[in-house]
Design a protein around this motif. Sequence first.
Motif, PDB file in Angstrom:
ATOM      1  N   TRP A   1      30.270 -58.861  -6.007  1.00  0.00           N
ATOM      2  CA  TRP A   1      28.890 -59.347  -6.070  1.00  0.00           C
ATOM      3  C   TRP A   1      27.979 -58.168  -5.744  1.00  0.00           C
ATOM      4  O   TRP A   1      28.147 -57.534  -4.709  1.00  0.00           O
ATOM      5  CB  TRP A   1      28.663 -60.477  -5.072  1.00  0.00           C
ATOM      6  CG  TRP A   1      29.336 -61.757  -5.445  1.00  0.00           C
ATOM      7  CD1 TRP A   1      30.480 -62.270  -4.926  1.00  0.00           C
ATOM      8  CD2 TRP A   1      28.890 -62.696  -6.425  1.00  0.00           C
ATOM      9  NE1 TRP A   1      30.777 -63.467  -5.524  1.00  0.00           N
ATOM     10  CE2 TRP A   1      29.811 -63.754  -6.445  1.00  0.00           C
ATOM     11  CE3 TRP A   1      27.789 -62.740  -7.292  1.00  0.00           C
ATOM     12  CZ2 TRP A   1      29.674 -64.861  -7.293  1.00  0.00           C
ATOM     13  CZ3 TRP A   1      27.656 -63.839  -8.135  1.00  0.00           C
ATOM     14  CH2 TRP A   1      28.581 -64.885  -8.127  1.00  0.00           C
ATOM     15  N   LEU A   2      27.028 -57.900  -6.632  1.00  0.00           N
ATOM     16  CA  LEU A   2      26.149 -56.746  -6.469  1.00  0.00           C
ATOM     17  C   LEU A   2      24.707 -57.193  -6.261  1.00  0.00           C
ATOM     18  O   LEU A   2      24.160 -57.938  -7.074  1.00  0.00           O
ATOM     19  CB  LEU A   2      26.222 -55.857  -7.717  1.00  0.00           C
ATOM     20  CG  LEU A   2      27.609 -55.335  -8.085  1.00  0.00           C
ATOM     21  CD1 LEU A   2      27.573 -54.682  -9.457  1.00  0.00           C
ATOM     22  CD2 LEU A   2      28.111 -54.374  -7.027  1.00  0.00           C
ATOM     23  N   ALA A   3      24.108 -56.706  -5.176  1.00  0.00           N
ATOM     24  CA  ALA A   3      22.686 -56.919  -4.928  1.00  0.00           C
ATOM     25  C   ALA A   3      21.903 -55.916  -5.777  1.00  0.00           C
ATOM     26  O   ALA A   3      22.465 -54.917  -6.244  1.00  0.00           O
ATOM     27  CB  ALA A   3      22.386 -56.723  -3.442  1.00  0.00           C
ATOM     28  N   PRO A   4      20.605 -56.138  -5.963  1.00  0.00           N
ATOM     29  CA  PRO A   4      19.820 -55.213  -6.789  1.00  0.00           C
ATOM     30  C   PRO A   4      19.948 -53.751  -6.359  1.00  0.00           C
ATOM     31  O   PRO A   4      20.051 -52.872  -7.214  1.00  0.00           O
ATOM     32  CB  PRO A   4      18.380 -55.713  -6.631  1.00  0.00           C
ATOM     33  CG  PRO A   4      18.524 -57.165  -6.305  1.00  0.00           C
ATOM     34  CD  PRO A   4      19.797 -57.271  -5.507  1.00  0.00           C
ATOM     35  N   ASP A   5      19.995 -53.490  -5.068  1.00  0.00           N
ATOM     36  CA  ASP A   5      20.061 -52.096  -4.617  1.00  0.00           C
ATOM     37  C   ASP A   5      21.461 -51.491  -4.726  1.00  0.00           C
ATOM     38  O   ASP A   5      21.643 -50.298  -4.513  1.00  0.00           O
ATOM     39  CB  ASP A   5      19.528 -51.942  -3.198  1.00  0.00           C
ATOM     40  CG  ASP A   5      20.328 -52.721  -2.162  1.00  0.00           C
ATOM     41  OD1 ASP A   5      21.250 -53.477  -2.539  1.00  0.00           O
ATOM     42  OD2 ASP A   5      20.023 -52.573  -0.981  1.00  0.00           O
ATOM     43  N   GLY A   6      22.448 -52.290  -5.106  1.00  0.00           N
ATOM     44  CA  GLY A   6      23.808 -51.781  -5.281  1.00  0.00           C
ATOM     45  C   GLY A   6      24.317 -51.945  -6.702  1.00  0.00           C
ATOM     46  O   GLY A   6      25.508 -51.763  -6.962  1.00  0.00           O
ATOM     47  N   LEU A   7      23.411 -52.243  -7.611  1.00  0.00           N
ATOM     48  CA  LEU A   7      23.804 -52.539  -8.982  1.00  0.00           C
ATOM     49  C   LEU A   7      24.562 -51.398  -9.651  1.00  0.00           C
ATOM     50  O   LEU A   7      25.448 -51.617 -10.465  1.00  0.00           O
ATOM     51  CB  LEU A   7      22.553 -52.890  -9.797  1.00  0.00           C
ATOM     52  CG  LEU A   7      22.769 -53.511 -11.152  1.00  0.00           C
ATOM     53  CD1 LEU A   7      23.556 -54.808 -11.056  1.00  0.00           C
ATOM     54  CD2 LEU A   7      21.437 -53.751 -11.832  1.00  0.00           C
ATOM     55  N   TRP A   8      24.253 -50.173  -9.288  1.00  0.00           N
ATOM     56  CA  TRP A   8      24.868 -49.014  -9.929  1.00  0.00           C
ATOM     57  C   TRP A   8      25.946 -48.369  -9.059  1.00  0.00           C
ATOM     58  O   TRP A   8      26.348 -47.238  -9.298  1.00  0.00           O
ATOM     59  CB  TRP A   8      23.784 -48.009 -10.342  1.00  0.00           C
ATOM     60  CG  TRP A   8      22.771 -48.709 -11.189  1.00  0.00           C
ATOM     61  CD1 TRP A   8      21.499 -49.052 -10.839  1.00  0.00           C
ATOM     62  CD2 TRP A   8      22.967 -49.230 -12.502  1.00  0.00           C
ATOM     63  NE1 TRP A   8      20.889 -49.751 -11.855  1.00  0.00           N
ATOM     64  CE2 TRP A   8      21.774 -49.874 -12.892  1.00  0.00           C
ATOM     65  CE3 TRP A   8      24.037 -49.223 -13.390  1.00  0.00           C
ATOM     66  CZ2 TRP A   8      21.615 -50.488 -14.128  1.00  0.00           C
ATOM     67  CZ3 TRP A   8      23.876 -49.852 -14.628  1.00  0.00           C
ATOM     68  CH2 TRP A   8      22.680 -50.467 -14.985  1.00  0.00           C
ATOM     69  N   ASP A   9      26.459 -49.139  -8.070  1.00  0.00           N
ATOM     70  CA  ASP A   9      27.548 -48.656  -7.226  1.00  0.00           C
ATOM     71  C   ASP A   9      28.907 -48.765  -7.917  1.00  0.00           C
ATOM     72  O   ASP A   9      29.904 -48.302  -7.374  1.00  0.00           O
ATOM     73  CB  ASP A   9      27.597 -49.441  -5.906  1.00  0.00           C
ATOM     74  CG  ASP A   9      26.419 -49.128  -5.001  1.00  0.00           C
ATOM     75  OD1 ASP A   9      25.660 -48.186  -5.297  1.00  0.00           O
ATOM     76  OD2 ASP A   9      26.247 -49.858  -4.005  1.00  0.00           O
ATOM     77  N   VAL A  10      28.949 -49.405  -9.080  1.00  0.00           N
ATOM     78  CA  VAL A  10      30.193 -49.538  -9.838  1.00  0.00           C
ATOM     79  C   VAL A  10      30.074 -48.750 -11.134  1.00  0.00           C
ATOM     80  O   VAL A  10      28.975 -48.479 -11.614  1.00  0.00           O
ATOM     81  CB  VAL A  10      30.551 -51.015 -10.126  1.00  0.00           C
ATOM     82  CG1 VAL A  10      30.744 -51.791  -8.822  1.00  0.00           C
ATOM     83  CG2 VAL A  10      29.519 -51.676 -11.017  1.00  0.00           C
ATOM     84  N   ASP A  11      31.207 -48.394 -11.711  1.00  0.00           N
ATOM     85  CA  ASP A  11      31.268 -47.627 -12.949  1.00  0.00           C
ATOM     86  C   ASP A  11      31.300 -48.600 -14.134  1.00  0.00           C
ATOM     87  O   ASP A  11      32.361 -48.979 -14.617  1.00  0.00           O
ATOM     88  CB  ASP A  11      32.519 -46.736 -12.928  1.00  0.00           C
ATOM     89  CG  ASP A  11      32.621 -45.815 -14.121  1.00  0.00           C
ATOM     90  OD1 ASP A  11      31.595 -45.590 -14.801  1.00  0.00           O
ATOM     91  OD2 ASP A  11      33.742 -45.326 -14.369  1.00  0.00           O
ATOM     92  N   TRP A  12      30.098 -49.013 -14.573  1.00  0.00           N
ATOM     93  CA  TRP A  12      29.976 -49.957 -15.681  1.00  0.00           C
ATOM     94  C   TRP A  12      30.523 -49.341 -16.967  1.00  0.00           C
ATOM     95  O   TRP A  12      30.386 -48.142 -17.195  1.00  0.00           O
ATOM     96  CB  TRP A  12      28.507 -50.325 -15.910  1.00  0.00           C
ATOM     97  CG  TRP A  12      27.897 -51.162 -14.837  1.00  0.00           C
ATOM     98  CD1 TRP A  12      27.067 -50.719 -13.843  1.00  0.00           C
ATOM     99  CD2 TRP A  12      28.045 -52.569 -14.644  1.00  0.00           C
ATOM    100  NE1 TRP A  12      26.702 -51.774 -13.053  1.00  0.00           N
ATOM    101  CE2 TRP A  12      27.279 -52.919 -13.507  1.00  0.00           C
ATOM    102  CE3 TRP A  12      28.742 -53.573 -15.311  1.00  0.00           C
ATOM    103  CZ2 TRP A  12      27.189 -54.229 -13.042  1.00  0.00           C
ATOM    104  CZ3 TRP A  12      28.657 -54.878 -14.841  1.00  0.00           C
ATOM    105  CH2 TRP A  12      27.894 -55.196 -13.724  1.00  0.00           C
ATOM    106  N   LEU A  13      31.104 -50.178 -17.822  1.00  0.00           N
ATOM    107  CA  LEU A  13      31.446 -49.743 -19.169  1.00  0.00           C
ATOM    108  C   LEU A  13      30.172 -49.249 -19.843  1.00  0.00           C
ATOM    109  O   LEU A  13      29.111 -49.870 -19.710  1.00  0.00           O
ATOM    110  CB  LEU A  13      32.031 -50.897 -19.987  1.00  0.00           C
ATOM    111  CG  LEU A  13      33.420 -51.389 -19.595  1.00  0.00           C
ATOM    112  CD1 LEU A  13      33.758 -52.669 -20.337  1.00  0.00           C
ATOM    113  CD2 LEU A  13      34.455 -50.321 -19.889  1.00  0.00           C
TER     114      LEU A  13
END
Length: 139
Positions: free
Chosen positions: A105-117
């Motif tokens: 689960w990603l909050a707005p401030d952590g949205l880019w903490d994962v390596d999205w396709l």
Amino acid sequence: MSERIVVVGAAVLDDGRLLAARRSAPAELAGRWELPGGKVEPGESSERALVRELREELGVRAEVVGRVPGEFALRAPYVLHVWTARLAAGSAAPRPLQDHDALRWLAPDGLWDVDWLDEDVPAVVEVARVAWGSGAPVV
């Protein structure tokens, strides 16, 4: 020219957070993150496909809320349509069952903490705009 194949992606939102799923297959996508979902079957509506895919991939009952504007290019002939969704009352918690090995689960401030396709990034940007407005961080 081949016909387009529609893939539905679910922007599952809960308590101000977005659900991301880490791919475990196929090998070239493993370890990258995406919006869960899958192909719309012949004769199936996008909304039904989304509910079915969330049940199959995450073991949840979900309700479709609305369409996120845009059509996002995937590898030809696939195109991605994204819908916002929420977990239905009394649904089990999401768990990775098919094609995924982790959920987050990603909050707005952590949205880019994962390596999205790479193909999902434009859709995630649009989801952030729809869900959280212009204040949402973007890449």
